[in-house]
Design a protein around this motif. Structure first.
Motif, PDB file in Angstrom:
ATOM      1  N   ARG A 192      40.253  34.458  31.657  1.00  0.00           N
ATOM      2  CA  ARG A 192      39.738  35.821  31.488  1.00  0.00           C
ATOM      3  C   ARG A 192      38.450  36.039  32.290  1.00  0.00           C
ATOM      4  O   ARG A 192      38.241  37.106  32.870  1.00  0.00           O
ATOM      5  N   VAL A 193      37.588  35.017  32.330  1.00  0.00           N
ATOM      6  CA  VAL A 193      36.353  35.144  33.100  1.00  0.00           C
ATOM      7  C   VAL A 193      36.668  35.272  34.591  1.00  0.00           C
ATOM      8  O   VAL A 193      36.050  36.072  35.312  1.00  0.00           O
ATOM      9  N   LYS A 194      37.633  34.515  35.073  1.00  0.00           N
ATOM     10  CA  LYS A 194      38.021  34.607  36.485  1.00  0.00           C
ATOM     11  C   LYS A 194      38.563  36.003  36.809  1.00  0.00           C
ATOM     12  O   LYS A 194      38.306  36.538  37.901  1.00  0.00           O
ATOM     13  N   LEU A 195      39.295  36.586  35.872  1.00  0.00           N
ATOM     14  CA  LEU A 195      39.795  37.940  36.091  1.00  0.00           C
ATOM     15  C   LEU A 195      38.634  38.934  36.175  1.00  0.00           C
ATOM     16  O   LEU A 195      38.682  39.888  36.967  1.00  0.00           O
ATOM     17  N   ARG A 196      37.594  38.707  35.366  1.00  0.00           N
ATOM     18  CA  ARG A 196      36.431  39.596  35.425  1.00  0.00           C
ATOM     19  C   ARG A 196      35.724  39.474  36.781  1.00  0.00           C
ATOM     20  O   ARG A 196      35.243  40.473  37.327  1.00  0.00           O
ATOM     21  N   VAL A 197      35.661  38.244  37.304  1.00  0.00           N
ATOM     22  CA  VAL A 197      35.032  38.046  38.609  1.00  0.00           C
ATOM     23  C   VAL A 197      35.819  38.780  39.687  1.00  0.00           C
ATOM     24  O   VAL A 197      35.249  39.485  40.542  1.00  0.00           O
ATOM     25  N   ARG A 198      37.118  38.644  39.663  1.00  0.00           N
ATOM     26  CA  ARG A 198      37.947  39.327  40.665  1.00  0.00           C
ATOM     27  C   ARG A 198      37.826  40.841  40.541  1.00  0.00           C
ATOM     28  O   ARG A 198      37.795  41.560  41.548  1.00  0.00           O
ATOM     29  N   ALA A 199      37.751  41.332  39.306  1.00  0.00           N
ATOM     30  CA  ALA A 199      37.601  42.779  39.108  1.00  0.00           C
ATOM     31  C   ALA A 199      36.267  43.264  39.671  1.00  0.00           C
ATOM     32  O   ALA A 199      36.182  44.346  40.274  1.00  0.00           O
ATOM     33  N   LEU A 200      35.223  42.459  39.488  1.00  0.00           N
ATOM     34  CA  LEU A 200      33.904  42.822  40.012  1.00  0.00           C
ATOM     35  C   LEU A 200      33.938  42.895  41.539  1.00  0.00           C
ATOM     36  O   LEU A 200      33.390  43.841  42.144  1.00  0.00           O
ATOM     37  N   LEU A 201      34.596  41.930  42.174  1.00  0.00           N
ATOM     38  CA  LEU A 201      34.678  41.931  43.634  1.00  0.00           C
ATOM     39  C   LEU A 201      35.499  43.117  44.138  1.00  0.00           C
ATOM     40  O   LEU A 201      35.140  43.755  45.132  1.00  0.00           O
TER      41      LEU A 201
END
Length: 298
Positions: free
Chosen positions: A142-151
């Motif tokens: 889930r944290v990795k998905l948040r990082v990708r969403a931020l980018l």
């Protein structure tokens, strides 16, 4: 001294208070009461009516621990029941603690209880460890998905020289972005917190994996699985007992046969195996003869 009659007990378990129903062998109700969910109180109440011949409770959180204590400390013949099957067999819209406990006792009495395997305490502990690790893995995803969403939100893509973001080079690039002017200051801070959290989760996952390795390190079945030797066997109409004796004698692994648990030891088996591991051969013989294999010690 009068003979104690056999009784059957149904327990609708809850963490604080459980509903208990006691039936005789003809299905007549001898007693029912709500009791604090302590094994001593449950046993004291049911023992008033006779010799406990069967006990049933639905599988739920905490039920396995209660059942294990009733079996180990008091010798009660406890079975866990599948909640979904019990509900369908009940065929009654009445959903009360009393009705559930009575159905459980009645199904246990007539031998129609849909059972659930009561895993040993060691297995339940391993399940807790694996569930804990799985929760950490899901949180990291889930944290990795948040990082990708931020980018994506800032229209930032990875450089062509980096094939995957979560490689060592990819994560180094992400760390550089925490001070990159293309990201606003708040997003830089947020990305840094996400990366720190991922580092923490990775360390926790490694700790769980090390603990799991320690927990199963002395398990004889795990030792059997880890044995890398391979064997070839040609077996034609030989008793499973003889085949297992030959196999274990060749590998110098201690074993014993439980005649009560494995009544198919004299069943004839036939198979051909080439370059199979020790664990594969044991599993093959087990499937051919419907045996039960358990770890009894080192």
């Amino acid at each position: 001294m009068c003979e104690r009659v056999p009784v059957f007990v149904g327990i609708d378990y809850a963490a604080q208070v459980s509903q208990v129903v006691v039936l005789d062998s003809d299905g007549h109700e001898l007693g029912t009461r709500r009791l604090v969910s302590e094994t001593a109180r449950l046993v004291a109440y049911a023992d008033r009516f006779g010799s406990v011949a069967g006990v049933a409770l639905e599988a739920c959180c905490g039920a396995a621990t209660l059942a294990d204590e009733l079996i180990q400390r008091y010798g009660w013949p406890v079975q866990l029941a599948h909640p979904g099957f019990v509900h369908r067999m009940k065929r009654n819209p009445d959903k009360t603690d009393y009705s559930d406990a009575r159905v459980l006792a009645d199904l246990r009495r007539v031998g129609c209880l849909p059972p659930v395997w009561l895993a040993p305490s060691a297995i339940r502990e391993l399940r807790r460890l694996t569930r804990g690790r799985q929760a950490l893995v899901e949180e990291a995803r889930r944290v990795k998905l948040r990082v990708r969403a931020l980018l994506r939100d800032h229209r930032l893509g990875k450089p062509e020289t980096i094939r995957r973001v979560w490689t060592q080079r990819g994560q180094a690039w992400l760390m550089e972005l925490t001070s990159d002017a293309r990201l606003p200051s708040e997003s830089q801070w947020l990305l840094g917190r996400h990366l720190n959290h991922l580092g923490y989760l990775a360390a926790e996952i490694r700790a769980y994996e090390q603990r799991l390795e320690q927990a199963v390190g002395d398990d004889p079945l795990e030792t059997l699985r880890a044995d890398e030797r391979t064997f070839s066997f040609q077996v034609q109409n030989q008793p499973a007992r003889t085949v297992l004796k030959t196999l274990f004698a060749a590998t110098q692994i201690p074993y014993e046969f439980d005649e009560n648990a494995n009544q198919q030891l004299d069943q004839l088996v036939s198979f051909s195996a080439t370059n199979q591991s020790l664990w594969q051969l044991v599993r093959l013989i087990n499937e051919k003869a419907s045996l039960k294999i358990e770890a009894a010690g080192n």
